[in-house]
Write an enzyme that holds these catalytic residues in place. Structure first.
Site, PDB file in Angstrom:
ATOM      1  N   GLY A  66       3.018  -0.021   3.640  1.00 46.51           N
ATOM      2  CA  GLY A  66       2.987  -1.317   3.812  1.00 46.51           C
ATOM      3  C   GLY A  66       3.117  -1.980   5.153  1.00 46.51           C
ATOM      4  N   TRP A  67       2.438  -1.468   5.944  1.00 46.99           N
ATOM      5  CA  TRP A  67       2.214  -1.812   7.425  1.00 46.99           C
ATOM      6  C   TRP A  67       0.724  -2.134   7.896  1.00 46.99           C
ATOM      7  CZ3 TRP A  67       6.342   2.253   8.913  1.00 46.99           C
ATOM      8  CH2 TRP A  67       5.640   3.559   8.839  1.00 46.99           C
ATOM      9  N   CYS A  92       0.999  -1.040  -0.059  1.00 46.19           N
ATOM     10  CA  CYS A  92      -0.182  -0.097   0.042  1.00 46.19           C
ATOM     11  C   CYS A  92       1.062   1.173   0.052  1.00 46.19           C
ATOM     12  CB  CYS A  92      -1.058  -0.071   1.242  1.00 46.19           C
ATOM     13  SG  CYS A  92      -0.138  -0.519   2.932  1.00 46.19           S
ATOM     14  N   ARG A 108      -1.529   3.344  16.268  1.00 46.49           N
ATOM     15  CA  ARG A 108      -2.760   3.023  16.049  1.00 46.49           C
ATOM     16  C   ARG A 108      -3.685   2.662  17.077  1.00 46.49           C
ATOM     17  NH1 ARG A 108      -1.205   4.830  11.954  1.00 46.49           N
ATOM     18  NH2 ARG A 108      -0.503   3.683  10.172  1.00 46.49           N
TER      19      ARG A 108
END
Lengths: 745, 693
Positions: free
Chosen positions: A520-521, A517, A563
């Protein structure tokens, strides 16, 4: 006419007395095990959960049985049967009379309350209404009567009942709050808990360095609230001097697990200020230079969860290294890429220098590395971040060559498939900030597809909307359109669709797949781990799933700290996003569609999510492996897998059927996707799914019965072989010998 | 005829797009052609069934792995069904067909099961009816059980196309006479099979004894009596020959208004309160007659208000509740969501699935029915009141609500036999006009209202939420719903027991059939509220009906307190009616859609595990028994019912062969615009938004 004359029985008020075969309404059904249980609902589970094939064999169409009204007046040519019952008569019923003994078989899980799997230790964030409150305490009164079930003897509700009764006499604080080793009580206060479902409840709140614990002080309610401070995302004061009323000083606590807690406090003694300050301090320890609770937790388990994932072993399980792929330690000190794990699998033909050159062209040096290899066709799933193409359309020969090397590893001449998880517009827009995607001109041997999955901000807002429609009240009349307007399931659908495409490509053996993406995480981790779950049945076991999470999420640097915001007070932080929750939701959707394919149950997924926030374990702390290593997380904290693996039975799906090499493709259609009610709406006592699920309960009973029979049979075999030496004595009646095995075939 | 909403956004303004795309290329057709001649497929006819017309070299479209291919065969139309006799029957002969419908094959459509017929002319889809000037190149049949068939007629002789298309249209769409129902020819031809199975335990309620038994069973016999005043239907053709009324009610009252205005007993609760129903008195303009009606009703009310009778609450289902019109509209929208012609249509509608579902209102109607039934249950159970259901003819919503209440309150109704008896009592004897409501005779489309199907869907919600409380499964309900359209069972093919008795009786005597009186026009779509009932009962209603707030509170308390307790599956059973709890009956509605199939998954996966375990336990039991008789008899292995359970699909047992391979189905539609979230969507993951603090 031979109709049943059950009229003498008071059909409505009297359940059939246990053992009263003649009155048992469903006595001739195929699922009847006999009302051996003294408790009535256990007996009632016998009643017929006929599987969906039931009617075929049970009678509506079957000729041997009573006909439906539809069949009465004139039968079809072939006697009365709509469907052909293939098996011999199913009138036979399994034996009765063994339930009681069988139930004692120590299968502790069937009767559990569900949400909070730990027995003595209530799970994080468990709101436990007490038992005495009638309508006020739905959960426990339900469980209390269900506690007629033997399975329930260890349920935590019983625990709380004991405590409450004790509480009346014993005001010792150390007795009042469950505490983990290392947990210390900070304060306690008398408060009013404004329960959104049952109205205000007077209670005493205890705050430790790990949890907020509230016990009702009202006689008709023994509600208990047990919330790890880690789930708190925001604490606000409401009302105050300008408001009227005795308890006008309010606190509103927003939680990360889809609920809000509201307390009202008295003006005297600055009790609100105290509580606010203490909560802020311990819920957001990072802002106060305090350690996260995981570093204080002194729990001991007989299993060490930190040993579950060993990358070398996991790659060996996949058959790596092999002729085409090697394990490299180039990132041993996290020099190549500080957000990647120390151990990486790369193409055999790429040298360490090649890797370093490729790293310069990939965002945050996250180079393409292997996630999974197909055991037969040798195609691979490779993950990375976006290439640093930029506005000028930069190219990097090393990167192009590297991708070609990956393509060639499975000896296919076809192109390498690149799945860019983003919508194409976003990928294009990323060029402005130096990113981009692999263009056709530069990468001749690759084919690029965009998967249209949105970014972390969209997902965060979507989940907020879900909360709006489910908490505290569930939107009723326009439930479906409100659900649609959250777009949550639409996002789930897109993530699943993307993963299906990855899995299908690899499974077909047509080409290897590269997924990225932006960094990439987030989306990349979702796609690779879900595709791996579809392709590799190993990951559908409990340990396999732990390894999957440990590998694709934790070691590859999904930024859990950012997050989730562990211990951080900045609740508006734009880095927060429910990406991992979304992944777990996708897994739940899959397990719903394939109820026999996963070793774990719903509780397993819920406990993972609960401890994603709780900060009790080190598992989800920090953003990447290098940070965890600096903090010595594996030495200083306990792993969540220690808790789970030492209690594995609780998290097992009884229907699990191990199937090697079966690829699972869920149907990513709105027709099948559902809101995960047992997670998102679990605080609402009105929307309560039956726990345990009655079909599951039934199956557990059968399992116990089977084990019982196998034991009996073994005993009999022994007895028989003994008998061979003696002449047979007069045959004793079977019922005498086996009082609990009454057959009703 | 597709609803605008279904096709999605494309209102009438756009230029018409081709509504049909053929996926079959000529090459594929040629490869199939040779096989046709080799195989001879025979048509199976039921006793009394006659072939009417046929056409050969018809191509049936089969969808598989998101693409369609064709199978050649013969399309026939009999007086019972439309059938396609394809050459791929061999595929059906494997063990997967261990469960199959013996009357209706995979490619059979009974004439009554046909819902709409479309023709494709130059890539445009049009509804077919009446006389055709031009014959279509493709025929699409939408069935009432939600199957969709597509037949290509391009390779069929023109003669045959004309014959088969007009034959099918005529026999399925044109108004029919009752005596032409296949039922009668079948009954005549298969007479030896009409003998009642002695094991049949379903109570038919066609004798006085049956009613007495029911009274006794529910302890209603203290206050209610079975009467035979309508024996031979001499009072009223609408009522059954025998029924139950309050004991003190004079029998001549029944005759007064042909059974109207009489409280008829449905069921008694263990606490003595009863569920009653009453059909409204005929509407009159004349004041004198109104006076007479008023005093008559006053008399009736006096009777049932006096002790020993409980307080009566009147529940007027003709006003303030669902109208039949609403049900009809909702269902016709709802069913379109499942009548899907191709994969593209499936995925196009998928994004808007929830709002499409909601706009049909079908689930909301289910919720309202369940809620009403809970309210009535609360009155009877908690407040010990009698409830009198009022409806114009007491044969639509009365049947629905009264059966739901009994299902919730009386565990006997949750056994298979009990459920069948309930249907017999409330629906068949209750005079539900199956013939009109299912539009079996195609005489009046306006009368077609799926009230019974709505009932089954409500029952499904209960079964789905509380599976252990029922002896039967959802598959039973699905099969039952299918049997509505199979005209060999007489249950669902008459408007009243009188109509059935007269017709079936005559048939058996082999007398020439005379058409029964044309079904009375009931005019249930009248918008005006029923003034008569209001006027006559006004006072009492206001006295007895609590204010709506209070009602809500009672309801809430009752509902919450029940759900807070553990479920006694042999006691009172209430459904959850919150938004997320009312679901689509997936087995019935999604079973023919290949895209919706979960290969090796779905509920059937757990249930077949359960079944396997049952068998294992059973065989162990047998082994133990044998040991006990100390006979080492050879073991017969227990037959494995579902040996390859892993390969069953979620559509089992209805559509086994929709998808052979394990290829995933991939959504083909794109992403819907996010609207107000567009700003967010454009943002980069790692940008910190400073404006958001």
């Amino acid at each position: 006419m031979g109709r049943p004359r059950q009229g003498s029985r008071d059909y409505a008020s009297q359940p059939p007395p246990p053992g009263a075969q003649s009155n048992f309404p469903y006595r001739d059904g195929p699922w009847h095990l006999g009302p051996a249980h003294p408790q009535r609902h256990i007996a009632n589970y016998n009643s017929q959960l006929p599987p969906c094939v039931g009617p075929f064999k049970m009678g509506f169409p079957a000729a041997s049985r009573a006909k439906s009204p539809a069949l009465r007046s004139c039968s079809p040519g072939r006697p009365g049967a709509l469907f052909l019952p293939p098996a011999p008569s199913r009138d036979a019923v399994p034996p009765t009379g063994t339930g009681r003994r069988a139930a004692g078989g120590g299968r502790g899980r069937a009767g559990r309350g569900g949400r909070t799997p730990e027995g003595a230790e209530p799970g994080p964030a468990a709101e436990q209404p007490g038992n005495g409150g009638g309508a006020r305490s739905p959960r426990v009164s339900r469980m209390a009567s269900a506690s007629t079930s033997k399975y329930n003897s260890h349920s935590l509700e019983n625990e709380s009942i004991k405590r409450t009764s004790r509480d009346g006499v014993n005001r010792d604080l150390t007795e009042a709050v469950p505490r983990l080793p290392g947990e210390t009580l900070i304060t306690d206060k008398e408060v009013i808990y404004i329960c959104p479902f049952n109205g205000p409840i007077k209670g005493r709140v205890y705050i430790t360095n790990y949890r907020l614990y509230l016990r009702s002080l009202e006689t008709d309610s023994s509600l208990i609230l047990d919330v790890p401070l880690g789930v708190i995302s925001r604490i606000e004061k409401m009302g105050g001097a300008t408001s009227r009323g005795e308890n006008s000083y309010g606190l509103d606590i927003t939680c990360k697990d889809m609920r809000n807690l509201r307390f009202a406090l008295k003006q005297e003694g600055h009790s609100r200020r105290d509580m606010f300050e203490i909560l802020t301090r311990y819920a957001f320890p990072l802002a106060h230079s305090l350690p996260l609770f995981a570093f204080l937790n002194e729990e001991k388990f007989n299993v060490d969860g930190w040993t579950v994932y060993n990358p070398v072993e996991e790659y060996r399980r996949q058959g790596l290294p092999n002729h085409h792929w090697r394990i490299t330690f180039i990132n041993k000190c996290y020099e190549l890429c500080d957000t990647y794990p120390a151990l990486l699998v790369v193409p055999y033909r790429a040298s360490d220098d090649d890797l370093r050159r490729v790293a310069t062209f990939r965002s945050r040096n996250r180079i393409p590395v292997l996630s999974w290899i197909h055991p037969e066709n040798k195609t691979v799933i490779v993950r990375c971040s976006q290439p640093l193409v930029g506005m000028s359309g930069k190219r990097n020969k090393d990167d192009e060559k590297y991708l070609d090397v990956i393509r060639e590893t499975n000896k296919q001449i076809s192109k390498l498939t690149i799945y860019d998880a983003r919508p194409s517009v976003n990928a294009v827009a990323n060029k402005a900030t130096g990113g981009g995607y692999e263009s056709d001109d530069a990468y001749h041997n690759a084919e690029l597809f965009f998967l249209d999955i949105h970014n972390i901000h969209v997902m965060r807002e979507s989940l907020k909307k879900v909360k709006d429609i489910v908490y505290p009240n569930v939107e009723e009349s326009h439930w479906l359109s409100s659900l649609e307007s959250t777009h949550w399931l639409e996002h789930i659908k897109l993530v699943l669709t993307g993963a299906i495409q990855v899995a299908d490509k690899v499974s077909s053996g047509k080409s290897s797949v590269l997924v990225h993406c932006s960094d990439g995480w987030d989306r990349t981790a979702q796609l690779t781990s879900l595709a791996m779950l579809m392709l590799d049945s190993f990951y559908r076991s409990i340990e396999g799933f732990e390894i999957l999470v440990q590998k694709e999420w934790i070691s590859f640097g999904h930024k859990f700290a950012s997050r989730i915001g562990h211990g951080d007070k900045n609740h508006t932080d734009a880095d927060r996003s429910p990406i991992f929750l979304q992944f777990i939701d996708c897994v739940w959707q899959m397990s719903k569609q394939f109820p026999t394919a996963f070793e774990f149950n719903e509780q397993f997924l819920i406990i993972i999510l609960d401890h994603l926030y709780s900060c009790r374990f080190g598992t989800f702390l920090f953003n990447c492996e290098s940070a965890r290593e600096r903090q010595k997380v594996t030495e200083r904290t306990v792993s969540l897998w220690s808790l789970i693996n030492s209690n594995k039975e609780k998290f097992k799906n009884p229907f699990y059927t191990k199937e090697i090499n079966r690829v699972l493709y869920p149907v990513a259609s709105m027709r099948h996707l559902e809101l995960w009610v047992n997670y998102y709406i679990r605080w609402n006592p009105r929307i309560k799914q039956q726990q345990p699920n009655p079909v599951e309960q039934r199956y557990m009973e059968l399992l116990a019965l089977r084990d019982e029979y196998i034991k009996r049979l073994e005993e009999l075999q022994l007895a028989n072989s003994a008998k061979l030496s003696d002449p047979p004595t007069s045959p004793s009646s079977p019922s005498q010998m086996m009082p609990h095995v009454q057959t009703h075939f | 005829m597709l609803g605008k909403g279904v096709v999605g956004g494309g209102g009438g303004t756009k230029a018409p797009k081709p509504s049909f795309v053929s996926y079959v290329r000529p090459e594929e057709i040629h490869t199939n052609e040779k096989e046709v001649t080799e195989k001879e497929v025979t048509l199976h006819l039921l006793p009394g069934e006659q072939l009417l017309c046929e056409a050969s070299t018809v191509l049936k479209y089969v969808q598989e792995d998101s693409c369609q291919h064709g199978v050649y065969g013969r399309l026939v139309c009999t007086d019972f069904k439309i059938a396609f006799l394809g050459d791929d029957e061999s595929a059906l002969d494997n063990d997967e067909t261990q469960f199959k419908n013996k009357v209706i094959g995979e490619n059979d459509i009974t004439l009554h099961c046909v819902d709409q017929i479309y023709g494709v002319f130059d890539e445009k889809k049009k509804t077919l009816f009446g006389q055709l000037k031009k014959y279509p190149e493709k025929l699409i049949i939408h069935c009432k059980d939600l199957r969709v068939f597509q037949f290509c007629l391009r390779y069929t002789k023109e003669e045959e196309v004309k014959r088969i298309v007009s034959g099918i249209i005529h026999h399925t769409q044109a108004p029919k006479l009752l005596k032409r129902l296949f039922l009668f020819s079948y009954a005549t031809a298969a007479q030896n099979n009409t003998v009642t199975d002695p094991k049949n335990h379903t109570v038919m309620f066609d004798t006085l004894k049956d009613w007495c038994w029911e009274l006794e069973r529910t302890k209603g016999n203290m206050k209610y009596k079975a009467v035979s005043v309508n024996e031979g239907y001499k009072v009223c053709e609408r009522l059954p020959a025998y029924f139950v009324v309050p004991t003190p009610l004079p029998e001549e009252n029944v005759q007064r208004f042909q059974g109207h205005g009489i409280p008829i007993w449905c069921w008694s609760c263990h606490n003595g309160s009863a569920l009653l129903k009453m059909s409204a008195l005929p509407k009159e303009q004349d004041d004198g007659i109104l006076q007479i009606q008023k005093s008559f009703l006053d008399g009736i009310y006096k009777t049932i208000h006096r002790p020993p009778y409980e307080i009566v609450k009147t529940e007027d289902l003709s006003s303030n509740f669902l109208s039949l019109q609403e049900i009809q509209t909702a269902y016709s929208k709802f069913k379109q969501l499942f009548l899907i012609d191709n994969s593209t249509e499936f995925w196009d509608t998928d994004i808007k699935w929830f709002s499409l579902l909601e706009s049909s209102s079908w689930l909301d109607i289910i919720r309202r029915c369940l809620k009403k039934a809970i309210e009535i249950t609360e009155c009877m159970e908690a407040q010990n009141m009698n409830v009198l259901l009022l409806e114009e003819n007491a044969s639509d919503l009365c049947c629905l609500i009264s059966s739901l209440v009994q299902l919730m309150m009386d565990p006997h109704c949750r056994t298979r036999i009990g459920f069948q008896s309930l249907i017999q009592k409330e629906w068949v004897m209750g005079g539900h006009c199956f013939l009109d409501r299912c539009n079996h005779l195609r005489q009046n489309d306006k009368e077609e209202v799926p009230v019974f199907l709505l009932f089954l869907d409500c029952v499904w919600q209960l079964v789905h939420q509380h599976p252990p409380a029922f002896e039967f499964t959802e598959t039973y309900l699905t099969v039952l719903s299918d049997s509505l359209y199979i005209p060999i069972f007489s249950t669902f093919f008459f408007n009243s027991p009188h109509q059935k008795d007269t017709n079936m009786h005559q048939r058996q005597l082999s007398l020439p059939l005379t058409q029964s009186k044309s079904s009375p026009k009931r005019g249930f779509f009248r918008e005006e509220t029923d003034h008569l009932i209001k006027n006559l009962l006004g006072k009492r209603i206001s006295k007895l009906i609590n204010s709506s707030d209070e009602l809500q509170d009672n309801f809430r308390e009752f509902y919450d307190s029940w759900h807070s307790k553990s479920t006694d599956y042999h006691g009172l059973l209430l459904p959850h009616i919150e938004g997320p709890e009312i679901k689509v009956w997936a087995q019935r509605y999604l079973r023919w859609i290949p895209e919706a199939q979960i290969l090796g998954g779905g509920q059937v996966a757990t249930l077949s595990k359960l079944l396997e375990m049952m068998e294992e336990v059973q065989s162990l039991q047998e082994k133990i028994d044998e040991r006990h008789h100390s006979q080492q008899a050879p073991q017969a292995e227990a037959p494995c019912l579902l040996r390859n359970s892993a390969r069953l699909s979620s559509l089992f047992p209805f559509a086994l062969l929709q998808r052979h391979s394990s290829k995933p189905v991939l959504p083909t539609s794109g992403w819907k615009a996010l609207g107000d979230e567009d700003d967010l969507a454009k943002r980069e993951d790692e940008f910190v938004d400073l404006g958001d603090v």
